[in-house]
Design a protein around this motif. Structure first.
Motif, mmCIF file in Angstrom:
data_model
loop_
_atom_site.group_PDB
_atom_site.id
_atom_site.type_symbol
_atom_site.label_atom_id
_atom_site.label_comp_id
_atom_site.label_asym_id
_atom_site.label_seq_id
_atom_site.Cartn_x
_atom_site.Cartn_y
_atom_site.Cartn_z
ATOM 1 N N ASP A 2 10.482 -19.552 44.215
ATOM 2 C CA ASP A 2 11.648 -20.411 44.333
ATOM 3 C C ASP A 2 12.909 -19.635 43.976
ATOM 4 N N LYS A 3 13.953 -19.899 44.726
ATOM 5 C CA LYS A 3 15.243 -19.275 44.453
ATOM 6 C C LYS A 3 16.196 -20.300 43.849
ATOM 7 N N ALA A 4 17.244 -19.806 43.223
ATOM 8 C CA ALA A 4 18.222 -20.697 42.613
ATOM 9 C C ALA A 4 19.560 -19.986 42.462
ATOM 10 N N PHE A 5 20.607 -20.805 42.384
ATOM 11 C CA PHE A 5 21.942 -20.317 42.047
ATOM 12 C C PHE A 5 22.208 -20.606 40.576
ATOM 13 N N PHE A 6 22.981 -19.760 39.942
ATOM 14 C CA PHE A 6 23.585 -20.083 38.651
ATOM 15 C C PHE A 6 25.082 -19.901 38.828
ATOM 16 N N ILE A 7 25.832 -20.980 38.671
ATOM 17 C CA ILE A 7 27.284 -20.948 38.867
ATOM 18 C C ILE A 7 27.971 -21.164 37.527
ATOM 19 N N ASP A 8 28.627 -20.126 37.053
ATOM 20 C CA ASP A 8 29.314 -20.157 35.762
ATOM 21 C C ASP A 8 30.780 -20.500 35.990
ATOM 22 N N LEU A 186 24.730 -27.200 30.695
ATOM 23 C CA LEU A 186 24.228 -26.950 32.043
ATOM 24 C C LEU A 186 24.031 -28.306 32.699
ATOM 25 N N ILE A 187 24.384 -28.412 33.965
ATOM 26 C CA ILE A 187 24.311 -29.695 34.657
ATOM 27 C C ILE A 187 22.966 -29.863 35.355
ATOM 28 N N VAL A 198 29.299 -25.681 32.638
ATOM 29 C CA VAL A 198 30.663 -26.184 32.452
ATOM 30 C C VAL A 198 30.999 -26.169 30.968
ATOM 31 N N ALA A 199 32.263 -25.978 30.657
ATOM 32 C CA ALA A 199 32.703 -25.902 29.259
ATOM 33 C C ALA A 199 33.013 -27.270 28.675
ATOM 34 N N PHE A 200 33.256 -28.246 29.573
ATOM 35 C CA PHE A 200 33.635 -29.579 29.123
ATOM 36 C C PHE A 200 32.763 -30.634 29.818
#
Length: 239
Positions: A2-8, A186-187, A198-200
């Motif tokens: 499985d692949k995934a994105f991590f968006i910071d 993390l969402i 996300v920071a908030f």
């Protein structure tokens, strides 16, 4: 695997390189836009826009913050759109990557019902009802390349790879960000293949940034529908 994105999002500068790269790779036409007083343009996702960097000005703890959110399909682990469609020829999960794929056969489905089933408000339809969204640049990934948006990102906000490695990277980065932003999170990391940091509060970035509590009821409804569908198909064949 499985692949995934991590968006910071904490290192996103809203350069919109990912948005442009997505358009270029998929050969999608430009959209006529107007000055709405924000760098968020066009105003929303569409049949011809799979990725959109959302921009919000928010006051948090008496300080003004610019919050950027590169919006795209989350490639859910248990995709409600796929369950709602009930047609593997139209919407299916690619076994090699885990990405959720749409085909031209979606034009024969109930587009509005499928759109309503998405907790992140992602799919968009054309005039004839065909649905479209981010496809994880599956043609690139199958040939050992990064998705166009990830390849283009200049700050490292966009990351892509094996799902377990992306989750590890996300957890490590979260621990770092929490040192200065205690409310960072993390969402929906256990439910999607596009993990956002996300920071908030996620709702400050975009109202559909995370799945809402009401989606629990939706998930149960779809699970029941999935169980009942084979019975209905069997009855129809008997008739």
């Amino acid at each position: 695997m499985d692949k995934a994105f991590f968006i910071d999002t904490t290192v996103c500068t809203a350069c919109r390189g990912c948005q442009v790269a997505c358009k270029q790779w998929h050969d999608l036409p430009a959209e006529k836009t107007t000055n709405r007083g924000t760098i968020e343009n066009p105003p929303d996702l569409s049949f011809d826009t799979y990725k959109l960097v959302r921009f919000r000005e928010q006051v948090v703890d008496n300080k003004l913050h610019w919050l950027f959110f590169p919006e795209q399909c989350r490639h859910c682990i248990s995709p409600p759109c796929q369950d709602t469609a009930g047609d593997p020829g139209a919407i299916y999960t690619d076994p090699a990557t885990g990405s959720v794929q749409y085909t031209a056969e979606t034009r024969f489905l109930n587009a509005d019902e499928i759109i309503a089933s998405c907790p992140y408000n992602i799919p968009r339809k054309s005039a004839d009802g065909t649905l479209a969204k981010c496809d994880m640049c599956i043609d690139r990934v199958q040939n050992g390349l990064l998705p166009a948006c990830v390849q283009t990102c200049p700050t490292g906000a966009m990351n892509f790879g094996d799902k377990d490695k992306m989750r590890k990277l996300a957890d490590q980065r979260l621990a770092e960000v929490k040192k200065t932003h205690p409310k960072a999170q993390l969402i929906d990391p256990d439910d999607v293949r596009v993990i956002y940091l996300v920071a908030f509060d996620p709702k400050l970035y975009y109202e559909h940034a995370m799945a809402s509590a009401s989606d629990v009821g939706l998930t149960r409804h779809l699970a029941l529908k999935k169980m009942v569908r084979p019975l209905g198909e069997m009855v129809s064949r008997l008739i």
